[in-house]
Design a protein around this motif. Structure first.
Motif, PDB file in Angstrom:
ATOM      1  N   GLU A   4       0.833  -1.427  -0.036  1.00  0.00           N
ATOM      2  CA  GLU A   4      -0.028  -0.053   0.084  1.00  0.00           C
ATOM      3  C   GLU A   4       0.732   1.185   0.125  1.00  0.00           C
ATOM      4  O   GLU A   4       0.409   2.251  -0.901  1.00  0.00           O
ATOM      5  CB  GLU A   4      -0.871   0.065   1.277  1.00  0.00           C
ATOM      6  N   ILE A  41      -6.829  -0.823  -3.661  1.00  0.00           N
ATOM      7  CA  ILE A  41      -5.869   0.439  -3.447  1.00  0.00           C
ATOM      8  C   ILE A  41      -5.321   0.940  -4.727  1.00  0.00           C
ATOM      9  O   ILE A  41      -5.018   1.973  -4.830  1.00  0.00           O
ATOM     10  CB  ILE A  41      -4.664  -0.195  -2.635  1.00  0.00           C
ATOM     11  N   TYR A  42      -4.932   0.031  -5.600  1.00  0.00           N
ATOM     12  CA  TYR A  42      -4.389   0.414  -6.852  1.00  0.00           C
ATOM     13  C   TYR A  42      -5.366   1.165  -7.558  1.00  0.00           C
ATOM     14  O   TYR A  42      -5.136   2.159  -8.096  1.00  0.00           O
ATOM     15  CB  TYR A  42      -4.058  -0.829  -7.872  1.00  0.00           C
ATOM     16  N   ARG A  60       4.887  -0.360 -11.474  1.00  0.00           N
ATOM     17  CA  ARG A  60       3.713  -0.245 -11.663  1.00  0.00           C
ATOM     18  C   ARG A  60       3.084  -1.423 -12.481  1.00  0.00           C
ATOM     19  O   ARG A  60       1.820  -1.890 -11.831  1.00  0.00           O
ATOM     20  CB  ARG A  60       2.975   1.124 -12.404  1.00  0.00           C
ATOM     21  N   GLN A  91       0.881   3.945  -3.267  1.00  0.00           N
ATOM     22  CA  GLN A  91       0.504   5.370  -2.934  1.00  0.00           C
ATOM     23  C   GLN A  91       1.756   6.303  -3.353  1.00  0.00           C
ATOM     24  O   GLN A  91       1.466   7.471  -4.036  1.00  0.00           O
ATOM     25  CB  GLN A  91       0.248   5.483  -1.480  1.00  0.00           C
ATOM     26  N   ALA A 142       1.770   6.635  -7.208  1.00  0.00           N
ATOM     27  CA  ALA A 142       1.030   7.662  -7.543  1.00  0.00           C
ATOM     28  C   ALA A 142       1.592   8.862  -7.215  1.00  0.00           C
ATOM     29  O   ALA A 142       1.343   9.898  -8.114  1.00  0.00           O
ATOM     30  CB  ALA A 142      -0.239   7.296  -6.980  1.00  0.00           C
ATOM     31  N   GLU A 143       2.013   9.438  -6.133  1.00  0.00           N
ATOM     32  CA  GLU A 143       2.631  10.555  -5.881  1.00  0.00           C
ATOM     33  C   GLU A 143       3.794  10.967  -6.919  1.00  0.00           C
ATOM     34  O   GLU A 143       3.838  12.035  -7.562  1.00  0.00           O
ATOM     35  CB  GLU A 143       3.119  10.622  -4.536  1.00  0.00           C
ATOM     36  N   ARG A 180      -8.047   2.993  -6.413  1.00  0.00           N
ATOM     37  CA  ARG A 180      -8.067   4.100  -5.683  1.00  0.00           C
ATOM     38  C   ARG A 180      -6.949   5.236  -6.142  1.00  0.00           C
ATOM     39  O   ARG A 180      -7.259   6.441  -6.331  1.00  0.00           O
ATOM     40  CB  ARG A 180      -8.150   4.019  -4.285  1.00  0.00           C
ATOM     41  N   ALA A 181      -5.695   4.818  -6.297  1.00  0.00           N
ATOM     42  CA  ALA A 181      -4.545   5.805  -6.535  1.00  0.00           C
ATOM     43  C   ALA A 181      -4.566   6.138  -7.928  1.00  0.00           C
ATOM     44  O   ALA A 181      -4.146   7.262  -8.131  1.00  0.00           O
ATOM     45  CB  ALA A 181      -3.296   4.842  -6.441  1.00  0.00           C
TER      46      ALA A 181
END
Length: 213
Positions: free
Chosen positions: A74, A141-142, A125, A78, A81-82, A144-145
């Motif tokens: 997780e 999680i993936y 990724r 996250q 994505a950042e 959502r990111a």
């Protein structure tokens, strides 16, 4: 005529200097090490001990921040994505206009930057995406990111006058993701990275068809 291989100037305000100069937090160091391991060794190479070693941290540091493998993944997703958001800087995109050429050029610059300077993020990724097909909790999680990128593409095409921004956003993302995969892990992996001019031509064809220009 501008050189097509010269990055487009930023159309929006740059990120605050203080933020860019700030050293990464311990959590970011751990997440960055996890991303590097995913790209280098794959999912099987991602362990708490390996992350500690990659990050140059005392043994147990990663476990203190992420007790389980799921928690570590997780953190990595996250952070991915950042960091991808930092590469795909929306502030560099031009304001809406009648000619989609400048938008195609800016998008080409962002994609070319990814392909030439940030392949580690792409490989990591793809590792996570494949694992997410087998683990529903990681898939949540993936997905959502990735929502922020889909929302940004939808807003972009709506602002440029798309008659169907939701569908067109999916197609724009699909083309971009396809080029990323093709030139990172696909059948032309290892061949010459496409020039910015080549990418610009592809984006321009796509955008003119979507926007009816």
């Amino acid at each position: 005529m501008p050189d097509p291989n010269t990055p487009a100037p930023a159309a929006g305000p740059p990120a605050p200097a203080a933020s860019a100069a700030s050293p990464p937090s311990r959590q970011e160091v751990i997440a960055d090490a996890a991303i590097a391991l995913l790209a280098e060794r794959g999912m099987r190479g991602l362990t708490h001990r390996a992350v500690d070693e990659e990050a140059g941290l005392p043994q147990g540091s990663t476990s203190n921040r992420a007790r389980t493998r799921a928690a570590l993944l997780e953190l990595a997703v996250q952070r991915l994505a950042e960091r991808e958001g930092g590469v795909l800087r929306v502030g560099e995109l031009p304001p809406p206009g009648a000619d989609p050429g400048p938008l195609a050029d800016a998008l080409a610059g962002l994609l070319h930057r990814f392909l030439t300077r940030h392949r580690t993020l792409l490989v990591a990724r793809y590792e996570v995406a494949l694992e997410a097909t087998r683990r529903p909790e990681l898939r949540a999680i993936y997905d959502r990111a990735g929502t922020a990128f889909a929302d940004a593409a939808h807003a972009l095409l709506a602002a440029w006058g798309s008659a169907d921004p939701e569908r067109h956003a999916q197609e724009l993302i699909a083309w971009t993701d396809g080029m990323m995969f093709l030139h990172t892990a696909g059948r032309v992996n290892g061949s010459r990275t496409p020039t910015r001019a080549r990418l610009r031509a592809g984006y321009e064809d796509l955008l003119r068809g979507m926007l009816g220009c």
